[in-house]
Design an enzyme around this catalytic site. Sequence first.
Site: not given
Length: 357
Positions: A98, A193
Site C-alpha cells: 500500500c 485497512c
Amino acid sequence: MNIAALVSGGVDSSVIVHQLKEAGYDPTIFYIRIGMEDEEGYIDCPAEEDIEITSYIAKKYGCKMEVVSLHEEYWENVVSYTIDAVRRGLTPNPDMMCNKLIKFGTFEQKWGHAFDKIATGHYATTSEQNGKIYLSTAADHVKDQTYFLGQVDYLQISKLMFPIGHLNKSEVRAIAAEERLPSAMRKDSQGICFLGKINYNDFIRRYLGEKPGKIVELETGKILGKHKGYWFHTIGQRKGLCLSGGPWFVIKKDIVNNTVFVSQGYDPESQYGKIINLQGFHFITEDPWGDFTNKKEIAFKIRHTPEFTYGSLSKIGDIYRIESEDKIQGIAAGQFGVVYDRECNLCLGSGMIIDEK
C-alpha cells in the site's frame, strides 16, 4: 514549499498538520479512501468518522482539504496481491505494498506530482549523506515504521516528509491533547485497512474457500488433526491450530498436498533458522558498499518489531543472502527482509524472502 499532507483521522496524521503549521507551512490535506468494496459490497473500510475528524483538523488549521478515492487501484494492486500470495502459500505484506504502490505511487501520479513534498504520519525520518536522501529510523524505536517503508524507491523517499519522526508516541499524544484534537485519545488502528471490521480468515474464506487437509507432526509424520485450507495458516503460527498437548507451531506447508506441518514445544529446533534468501532485493537510495566481494555487516528485520537482528549480507547471483548471528523464528516465504546499517540508523533496502531450497 507546497506540501500535501496525507491525513487518515488518526492521532499521528492529525498531529503532522499541527507540526507543519508550527513550522510555517500551509499544507493541503488529502484523505485517501482506500477501503475496498467488491461487486457485492462485501467489504468497505468505514471512513465517515475518519473524514469527519480530518475535516475538523482542516478547519482548525485553515487548510484546504480533498477527499480522493483509490478504491479500484487498491483492489488491483494490494488486495489482489494479498489473495494471490496467500493462494501460493506465501505470507503477504499488504501494508508494504500500500505504501509503495498506493500512497506514494498512484496518489503521487494523480495528485502528489503538483506538490514539492508529501507528508505522512509514519514514525520514520530522512537524512542526507553525500548529497543523497536516506530513509532513517524514528526516534521512537518501538513505534518505528521503516519496515513498512522498505519497498519505496529513491524518487519516493526524496519527496517524503515525516513531521513526527523525531517524536515519541507519548509526545504525539501530548500535542494532540494540548491542541484538543478529536483523535487525541483514539486507539491506533490495527490490521489491514481494506478488511474494515471483517475477520481476516473470513476474508480469505470468501475468495479462496475451504479445502480440508491434514495437520502432521513434522518429526514423526503422525496425523494430529485437520485444517480447512493451508491458506489459513502462516509459518510460525501458534494460535488457532486447535491441537491438544501443545504448544504447536506451524513449521512448513506442503501446498501441492494441502498439508500443514507442525512441531511441538516452546523451543523446537525446527522453528528456527539463520539463512534468509531475498529475491528482488533493491536498495532504496544506493548500494552503500558498491561491491559484494566480502560479506557486509548489517542489522535487519523480517517482520515489524521493535528489535533488530544482526548478521551479514552477501550476494549470490541474483539472490541476496542474510546470515543471522542468532537463530530467528518463523522465517516465512513472502515476507520481506528489510536491511539496515549496523548502527540501525539507515534503512537500506529490502527483498522478498524465498525458501532456502
